[in-house]
Design a protein around this motif. Structure first.
Motif, PDB file in Angstrom:
ATOM      1  N   THR A  23       0.983  -1.179  -0.131  1.00  0.00           N
ATOM      2  CA  THR A  23       0.087   0.089   0.087  1.00  0.00           C
ATOM      3  C   THR A  23       0.812   1.331   0.183  1.00  0.00           C
ATOM      4  O   THR A  23       0.411   2.341  -0.744  1.00  0.00           O
ATOM      5  CB  THR A  23      -0.942  -0.095   1.123  1.00  0.00           C
ATOM      6  OG1 THR A  23      -1.738  -1.231   1.081  1.00  0.00           O
ATOM      7  CG2 THR A  23      -1.771   1.280   1.130  1.00  0.00           C
ATOM      8  N   LYS A  24       1.887   1.341   0.959  1.00  0.00           N
ATOM      9  CA  LYS A  24       2.825   2.366   0.849  1.00  0.00           C
ATOM     10  C   LYS A  24       3.678   2.753  -0.170  1.00  0.00           C
ATOM     11  O   LYS A  24       4.260   3.570  -0.458  1.00  0.00           O
ATOM     12  CB  LYS A  24       3.630   2.228   2.175  1.00  0.00           C
ATOM     13  CG  LYS A  24       2.718   2.434   3.386  1.00  0.00           C
ATOM     14  CD  LYS A  24       3.329   2.394   4.530  1.00  0.00           C
ATOM     15  CE  LYS A  24       2.353   2.374   6.063  1.00  0.00           C
ATOM     16  NZ  LYS A  24       1.846   3.639   6.207  1.00  0.00           N
ATOM     17  N   GLN A  25       3.964   1.672  -1.179  1.00  0.00           N
ATOM     18  CA  GLN A  25       4.804   1.913  -2.240  1.00  0.00           C
ATOM     19  C   GLN A  25       4.120   2.735  -3.242  1.00  0.00           C
ATOM     20  O   GLN A  25       3.236   2.418  -3.825  1.00  0.00           O
ATOM     21  CB  GLN A  25       5.030   0.301  -2.808  1.00  0.00           C
ATOM     22  CG  GLN A  25       6.030   0.527  -4.117  1.00  0.00           C
ATOM     23  CD  GLN A  25       7.511   0.861  -3.735  1.00  0.00           C
ATOM     24  OE1 GLN A  25       7.881   0.646  -2.315  1.00  0.00           O
ATOM     25  NE2 GLN A  25       8.399   1.104  -4.574  1.00  0.00           N
ATOM     26  N   PRO A  26       4.859   3.931  -3.461  1.00  0.00           N
ATOM     27  CA  PRO A  26       4.074   4.985  -4.240  1.00  0.00           C
ATOM     28  C   PRO A  26       4.108   4.311  -5.791  1.00  0.00           C
ATOM     29  O   PRO A  26       3.553   4.851  -6.415  1.00  0.00           O
ATOM     30  CB  PRO A  26       5.200   6.147  -3.963  1.00  0.00           C
ATOM     31  CG  PRO A  26       6.505   5.724  -3.532  1.00  0.00           C
ATOM     32  CD  PRO A  26       6.083   4.123  -2.891  1.00  0.00           C
ATOM     33  N   ALA A  27       5.285   3.909  -6.153  1.00  0.00           N
ATOM     34  CA  ALA A  27       5.367   3.237  -7.682  1.00  0.00           C
ATOM     35  C   ALA A  27       4.852   1.803  -7.668  1.00  0.00           C
ATOM     36  O   ALA A  27       4.324   1.359  -6.637  1.00  0.00           O
ATOM     37  CB  ALA A  27       6.740   3.672  -8.099  1.00  0.00           C
ATOM     38  N   VAL A  28       5.319   1.222  -8.965  1.00  0.00           N
ATOM     39  CA  VAL A  28       5.197  -0.382  -8.982  1.00  0.00           C
ATOM     40  C   VAL A  28       6.128  -0.900  -7.893  1.00  0.00           C
ATOM     41  O   VAL A  28       7.436  -0.749  -7.926  1.00  0.00           O
ATOM     42  CB  VAL A  28       5.486  -0.847 -10.393  1.00  0.00           C
ATOM     43  CG1 VAL A  28       5.377  -2.086 -10.699  1.00  0.00           C
ATOM     44  CG2 VAL A  28       4.640   0.138 -11.373  1.00  0.00           C
ATOM     45  N   PRO A  29       5.726  -1.911  -7.061  1.00  0.00           N
ATOM     46  CA  PRO A  29       6.306  -2.466  -6.207  1.00  0.00           C
ATOM     47  C   PRO A  29       7.476  -3.549  -6.799  1.00  0.00           C
ATOM     48  O   PRO A  29       7.246  -3.948  -7.760  1.00  0.00           O
ATOM     49  CB  PRO A  29       5.545  -3.226  -5.332  1.00  0.00           C
ATOM     50  CG  PRO A  29       4.347  -3.529  -6.263  1.00  0.00           C
ATOM     51  CD  PRO A  29       4.116  -2.307  -6.973  1.00  0.00           C
ATOM     52  N   PRO A  30       8.677  -3.541  -6.222  1.00  0.00           N
ATOM     53  CA  PRO A  30       9.609  -4.385  -6.878  1.00  0.00           C
ATOM     54  C   PRO A  30       9.137  -5.849  -6.982  1.00  0.00           C
ATOM     55  O   PRO A  30       8.290  -6.421  -6.029  1.00  0.00           O
ATOM     56  CB  PRO A  30      10.820  -4.537  -5.601  1.00  0.00           C
ATOM     57  CG  PRO A  30      10.514  -3.195  -4.942  1.00  0.00           C
ATOM     58  CD  PRO A  30       9.000  -2.956  -4.772  1.00  0.00           C
ATOM     59  N   LEU A  31       9.334  -6.428  -8.101  1.00  0.00           N
ATOM     60  CA  LEU A  31       9.106  -7.604  -8.435  1.00  0.00           C
ATOM     61  C   LEU A  31       9.357  -8.891  -7.358  1.00  0.00           C
ATOM     62  O   LEU A  31       8.306  -9.478  -7.049  1.00  0.00           O
ATOM     63  CB  LEU A  31       9.582  -8.307  -9.855  1.00  0.00           C
ATOM     64  CG  LEU A  31       9.158  -9.521 -10.259  1.00  0.00           C
ATOM     65  CD1 LEU A  31       7.572  -9.304 -10.502  1.00  0.00           C
ATOM     66  CD2 LEU A  31       9.781  -9.807 -11.701  1.00  0.00           C
ATOM     67  N   ILE A  32      10.399  -8.553  -6.620  1.00  0.00           N
ATOM     68  CA  ILE A  32      10.512  -9.692  -5.644  1.00  0.00           C
ATOM     69  C   ILE A  32       9.677  -9.501  -4.301  1.00  0.00           C
ATOM     70  O   ILE A  32       9.516 -10.740  -3.790  1.00  0.00           O
ATOM     71  CB  ILE A  32      11.973  -9.425  -5.164  1.00  0.00           C
ATOM     72  CG1 ILE A  32      12.471 -10.653  -4.339  1.00  0.00           C
ATOM     73  CG2 ILE A  32      12.257  -8.174  -4.257  1.00  0.00           C
ATOM     74  CD1 ILE A  32      14.082 -10.560  -4.075  1.00  0.00           C
ATOM     75  N   TRP A  33       8.850  -8.472  -4.240  1.00  0.00           N
ATOM     76  CA  TRP A  33       7.958  -8.610  -3.106  1.00  0.00           C
ATOM     77  C   TRP A  33       6.572  -9.302  -3.475  1.00  0.00           C
ATOM     78  O   TRP A  33       6.300  -9.892  -2.713  1.00  0.00           O
ATOM     79  CB  TRP A  33       7.299  -7.039  -2.899  1.00  0.00           C
ATOM     80  CG  TRP A  33       8.430  -6.147  -2.267  1.00  0.00           C
ATOM     81  CD1 TRP A  33       9.654  -6.403  -2.432  1.00  0.00           C
ATOM     82  CD2 TRP A  33       8.276  -4.861  -2.153  1.00  0.00           C
ATOM     83  NE1 TRP A  33      10.340  -5.203  -1.837  1.00  0.00           N
ATOM     84  CE2 TRP A  33       9.375  -4.184  -1.388  1.00  0.00           C
ATOM     85  CE3 TRP A  33       6.933  -3.986  -1.935  1.00  0.00           C
ATOM     86  CZ2 TRP A  33       9.608  -2.856  -1.292  1.00  0.00           C
ATOM     87  CZ3 TRP A  33       7.046  -2.911  -1.300  1.00  0.00           C
ATOM     88  CH2 TRP A  33       8.361  -2.262  -0.776  1.00  0.00           C
TER      89      TRP A  33
END
Length: 256
Positions: A23-33
């Motif tokens: 939710t807090k990631q402002p852009a596209v979250p890293p794929l590894i997440w």
């Protein structure tokens, strides 16, 4: 924090932290997440959330079969077999299958949907492209699927090819059935007679089928002989006696 709690098996806390991270990631979250999130949601059996995240993985890894297979497994867990089949078929059409496992999985999915014809086509393509191990067993399975689909010409061709490589009585009997469905009476008789050369044949059922085929061709003495032999077995005695009575009526009335 989500990863640390997941390693400790604290799935509720792990879910809270991964949800906050996404939710807090402002852009596209890293794929590894994303695989971590899928794993955490799956442990909690929160299938809609896991599916939603895995769909994001698929958008970013659309040429990797594993991304499809994980999504298919999640959809199966969520009891959405139609969507699981659609994604697996999409991977098949994208030519991502490289070994037996996904071909067999897709074939089984088509079978479970009551579509043996499509199931047979999947196996056939995999075998033609040389991507499947255990060709003999797969060929037999494909032949059975053609029979289930009532595509008797394909079934006949399939069993004939199989018999050239690995002759046995059961396959000759199945070939005879496919030929009989096409009203190829003499060819069916020939196949049943060949079946008798192998120990895996069921002689009583073979004799019964021979009697029925002779009845179609109207050589009544041969039909009577085969039916009497079938009548010697308890498994076929009842139907054999019924057909014999019918045969006697035909002979008495001189019916064509």
């Amino acid at each position: 924090m989500a990863q640390a709690h997941a390693q400790l098996g604290h799935w509720n806390k792990a879910e809270q932290h991964i949800a906050q991270a996404l939710t807090k990631q402002p852009a596209v979250p890293p794929l590894i997440w994303l695989p971590l999130a899928v794993s955490i949601y799956s442990q909690q059996q929160h299938w809609p959330l896991a599916i939603r995240v895995q769909q994001q993985v698929l958008l970013r890894q659309g040429q990797q079969l594993q991304a499809y297979l994980v999504l298919v497994a999640l959809l199966q867990q969520a009891r959405q077999p139609d969507k699981a089949l659609a994604y697996l078929q999409q991977a098949f059409q994208a030519n991502l299958f490289e070994n037996s496992e996904p071909y067999l999985l897709l074939s089984q999915r088509w079978q479970s949907q009551g579509a043996p014809y499509q199931a047979a086509l999947v196996l056939q393509q995999g075998m033609q492209q040389g991507r499947m191990a255990g060709q003999a067993k797969l060929r037999q399975k494909r032949c059975q699927l053609w029979l289930s689909a009532k595509d008797y010409p394909q079934a006949s061709s399939c069993f004939s090819q199989s018999l050239n490589l690995e002759p046995n009585g059961k396959h000759y009997q199945q070939l005879a059935y496919a030929q009989a469905q096409q009203r190829l009476w003499q060819q069916s008789i020939n196949s049943l007679q060949r079946a008798l050369d192998y120990p895996d044949t069921e002689p009583a059922h073979n004799d019964l089928n021979l009697g029925l085929l002779y009845l179609e061709l109207q050589p009544y003495p041969e039909a009577e002989q085969a039916l009497k032999k079938a009548g010697e077995s308890s498994s076929t005695a009842s139907i054999s006696q019924q057909v014999l009575r019918y045969l006697q009526q035909r002979q008495t009335l001189s019916l064509p």
